[in-house]
Design a protein around this motif. Structure first.
Motif, short mmCIF file in Angstrom:
data_model
loop_
_atom_site.label_atom_id
_atom_site.label_comp_id
_atom_site.label_asym_id
_atom_site.label_seq_id
_atom_site.Cartn_x
_atom_site.Cartn_y
_atom_site.Cartn_z
N LEU A 110 0.83 -1.20 0.00
CA LEU A 110 0.00 0.00 0.00
C LEU A 110 0.87 1.26 0.00
CD1 LEU A 110 -2.81 1.28 0.14
CD2 LEU A 110 -2.70 1.05 2.64
N ALA A 111 1.96 1.23 0.75
CA ALA A 111 2.87 2.38 0.77
C ALA A 111 3.49 2.62 -0.61
CB ALA A 111 3.95 2.16 1.82
N LEU A 112 3.87 1.54 -1.28
CA LEU A 112 4.47 1.67 -2.61
C LEU A 112 3.45 2.18 -3.64
CD1 LEU A 112 6.61 -1.60 -2.67
CD2 LEU A 112 7.49 0.75 -2.65
N ILE A 113 2.22 1.65 -3.57
CA ILE A 113 1.19 2.07 -4.53
C ILE A 113 0.82 3.53 -4.32
CG2 ILE A 113 -1.21 1.74 -5.21
CD1 ILE A 113 -0.84 -1.25 -4.66
N THR A 114 0.55 3.91 -3.07
CA THR A 114 0.17 5.31 -2.80
C THR A 114 1.34 6.24 -3.07
OG1 THR A 114 0.68 4.93 -0.45
CG2 THR A 114 -1.62 4.75 -1.13
#
Length: 259
Positions: A112-116
């Motif tokens: 989620l951190a990478l996508i956002t």
């Protein structure tokens, strides 16, 4: 009902799967309610009340998901490494279970951190991805999580799997300071620390408060899920024990804890 024990007996039960299963059943509903309340407050404040950034406009609001996710990706790996050390040294079964149950959650927060981060990077940097030091080291962390999960699945015996994954978690912990200090050690596109730097945070309080609320909400969310997952794994591992059979054959978990 749970009987209160003298202090000198308490340590015998803190690491007991039976004790953990019982008290966690009482904690999960409270953590779930706290998570829901904090999520509502944090998201409403961050997405509606917080002012528009003078440089990034409204696109900065993704930080209320991105930053807590990134923090949690590091925090959960620390939990796994700590649990792994406890499991290796003292062979505490609950520590093994916590490490095992945390890995998929940590991988999810890291993804989620990478996508956002990519969604935020596109309007800021003009590209979805760059091999920036912070982004690359965070991607390595995702691979560490996936490697932990794969290694655990490859070994049938849960005690042996716990020892192998504990070693991997302890070796991989070297990536955490690289992630944290990458923006200071190298010239990167990723912005420097604004909340955790020494001195006063360089972020307006109207943005900082909802960010911290969301960080606490993510932590209580993790707490809720880790207890649920750990309870399920306890039942699987201890399914042949009499106390598990008692729980499965009863309507609630009000069984006694004997010294």
């Amino acid at each position: 009902m749970i009987r209160y024990l003298p202090f000198h007996h308490l340590y015998q039960h803190l690491a007991s799967p039976k004790y953990f299963y019982i008290w966690s059943s009482r904690l999960i509903p409270w953590l779930g309610r706290i998570t829901a309340i904090l999520m509502i407050i944090g998201l409403f404040w961050g997405l509606v009340i917080a002012p528009t950034d003078y440089q990034q406009g409204d696109s900065y609001r993704i930080i209320f998901i991105h930053v807590p996710s990134a923090w949690m990706s590091l925090f959960i790996y620390m939990v796994m490494a700590s649990a792994g050390a406890i499991a290796l040294i003292w062979r505490v079964k609950i520590a093994e279970i916590i490490g095992s149950a945390s890995a998929p959650l940590g991988a999810s927060f890291t993804l989620l951190a990478l996508i956002t981060g990519s969604l935020w990077g596109k309007p800021m940097w003009g590209t979805w991805w760059v091999w920036d030091a912070r982004l690359t080291s965070e991607l390595v962390l995702l691979f560490l999580y996936l490697g932990y999960i794969a290694l655990q699945s490859a070994i049938e015996d849960p005690r042996q799997a716990a020892r192998a994954t504990a070693i991997l978690a302890l070796v991989g912990i070297v990536d955490l300071p690289i992630i944290h200090y990458s923006v200071e050690w190298w010239n990167t596109l990723h912005q420097g620390p604004t909340v955790t730097k020494f001195g006063a945070p360089s972020i307006y309080w109207g943005m900082l408060v909802p960010l911290l609320i969301m960080a606490i909400a993510f932590m209580t969310y993790y707490g809720t899920l880790i207890l649920i997952r750990a309870r399920s794994e306890i039942l699987e591992r201890e399914r042949n024990n009499s106390w598990v059979k008692q729980i499965l054959n009863s309507d609630d978990t009000t069984i006694s804890i004997n010294p």
